[in-house]
Design a protein around this motif. Structure first.
Motif, short mmCIF file in Angstrom:
data_model
loop_
_atom_site.label_atom_id
_atom_site.label_comp_id
_atom_site.label_asym_id
_atom_site.label_seq_id
_atom_site.Cartn_x
_atom_site.Cartn_y
_atom_site.Cartn_z
N ASN A 1 -5.89 -4.27 -5.23
CA ASN A 1 -7.05 -3.86 -6.01
C ASN A 1 -6.76 -2.59 -6.82
N HIS A 2 -5.91 -1.71 -6.30
CA HIS A 2 -5.66 -0.46 -7.02
C HIS A 2 -4.90 -0.69 -8.33
N ASP B 1 -1.12 -2.57 -4.17
CA ASP B 1 -1.47 -1.16 -4.04
C ASP B 1 -0.24 -0.26 -4.09
N ASP C 1 0.81 -1.22 0.00
CA ASP C 1 0.00 0.00 0.00
C ASP C 1 0.84 1.28 0.00
N HIS D 1 -2.51 -9.62 -1.15
CA HIS D 1 -2.88 -8.23 -0.81
C HIS D 1 -3.94 -8.21 0.28
N HIS E 1 -3.78 -3.89 2.43
CA HIS E 1 -5.14 -3.51 2.05
C HIS E 1 -5.93 -2.81 3.16
FE LIG Z 1 -6.08 -2.46 -1.35
#
Ligand SMILES: [Fe+2]
Ligand SMILES: [Fe+2]
Length: 297
Positions: free
Chosen positions: A81-82, A53, A24, A207, A248
Motif C-alpha cells: 500500500n505504501h 512496502d 516492509d 503484500h 503488511h
Molecule cells: Fe503495508
C-alpha cells in the motif's frame, strides 16, 4: 547494544540456491535503509521476493530494487500500500493504476519480476514451483462481526480511532473506489492462476495476507479491514501453494492453515523491530523449505 539493534541477516542454509523473502523494508527510515543496503545473497543464484512496502517515494523503490537486482539472481516484487500512496512529499504525482503501471515499468527496466509478468518457475531445491507475485489489494471485507457494509465498517473504525493512512493517500484512480480496484485485480489474477498447469505447486506472494486468520493478532482487530479480502480465502489450497508469502501486518512469523505454510516476512518500522527481544531475521527462507518447517503440519 541489545540483540535487537542489529537484525540478523539470514546466512545459514543448505548448500545451493535459495528462494528468500522480505517485505516492509520502509527505507524512508535511515535505520531500515541501512538494513536494506546490507541484504546480500549467500549464493549468486539466490532469488529474493520483495513483498511490498519498500517505501513511499518512487525514487526510493527504484534505487533499492536496483541495488538488490545487482546482487540476487532474480528479484520478484509486488506492490504494498505504501508504494501506491501519492504522498505530498513524493514528486511523482501519479495516482492509482497509473502509479502502479509506472512502478511496473521501473521494475521491467531493472529486470525485476512484477505481477504483470509471466510467473517465473523456481527450479532449485524443492522445485519446480511457480512463483506467483499477486496484486489484489483489499476490499474491507475483513469487517468486524455484525458490521454489514464498508461504510459502516470504516465508520466503526473511525469511532475506535483506528483508520489506515491509505484513506488519505491511496487513490484508486481510475476506479471509483479501492473495493472496485480490488474487484478488478481479483478477476484478472484468479484467471491467470487458474490457467497454471495443475501439476505445478506454487508460492503465492501478496503484500496482504490471503486469508483472514493472521489478522486475528492485530493490536486493533478493526484495522483488518485494510488488510485483505475474503475472496482469496481458498486460493492457497485451490492453487496448490507450497507457501504463501506476505507482509503488511509487521508481525513476522510462520503459521499453518489448511496444511499450507504462511510466511509473514516483514521488517517493519524501527520502533517495532528495535523493541523486540530477538533481532528480526531477514530475509526469510522460503525454498527449500527450512528444516523446522519441513513436513509440517
Ligand atoms: Fe503495508
Ligand atoms: Fe508496511
Amino acid at each position: 547494544m541489545t540483540s535487537s539493534d542489529q537484525p540478523a541477516v539470514t546466512r545459514a542454509g543448505r548448500d545451493g540456491p535459495r528462494l528468500l523473502a522480505v517485505s516492509d523494508l520502509h527505507v524512508g527510515f535511515p535505520a531500515n535503509r541501512a538494513i536494506a543496503e546490507r541484504l546480500e545473497p549467500t549464493s549468486a543464484a539466490d532469488w529474493l521476493i520483495v513483498a511490498g512496502d519498500v517505501g513511499e517515494r518512487a525514487a526510493d523503490v527504484e534505487s533499492v530494487l536496483g541495488r538488490l537486482s545487482e546482487r540476487f539472481a532474480k528479484i520478484v516484487w509486488v506492490p504494498g500500500n505504501h508504494e501506491l500512496w501519492t504522498h505530498s512529499r513524493d514528486p511523482l504525482r501519479l495516482r492509482g493504476e497509473e502509479r502502479y503501471r509506472h512502478l511496473v515499468e521501473v521494475c521491467r527496466r531493472l529486470g525485476v519480476v512484477t505481477p504483470e509478468d509471466p510467473y517465473p518457475i523456481w527450479t532449485g531445491a524443492d522445485g519446480p514451483v511457480v512463483i506467483a507475485p499477486l496484486f489484489v489489494l483489499y476490499d474491507y471485507s475483513f469487517r468486524p462481526a455484525g458490521v454489514a457494509s464498508t461504510a459502516d465498517g470504516v465508520s466503526h473504525a473511525r469511532g475506535a480511532g483506528v483508520v489506515s493512512t491509505d484513506e488519505r493517500w491511496l487513490y484508486p484512480d481510475p476506479f471509483p473506489s479501492r473495493e472496485a480496484w480490488c474487484e478488478h485485480r481479483l478477476a484478472l489474477t484468479e484467471a491467470r492462476l487458474a490457467e497454471l498447469p495443475s501439476e505445478l505447486p506454487t508460492v503465492l506472494v501478496n503484500h496482504f495476507p490471503l486469508i483472514r486468520e493472521p489478522t486475528a493478532v492485530l493490536r486493533y482487530p478493526v484495522f483488518a479491514q485494510w488488510c485483505g479480502t475474503v475472496r482469496t480465502a481458498d486460493w492457497p489450497t485451490r492453487f496448490r501453494a507450497r507457501a504463501v508469502v506476505y507482509g503488511h501486518l509487521h508481525i513476522p512469523r510462520t503459521t499453518w492453515h489448511d496444511g499450507v505454510r504462511h510466511e509473514e516476512v516483514s521488517l517493519g518500522y524501527p520502533r517495532e523491530w528495535q523493541r523486540r527481544a530477538a533481532a528480526p531475521v531477514i530475509p526469510r527462507q522460503i525454498l527449500p523449505a527450512p528444516p523446522t518447517s519441513a513436513g509440517r503440519p
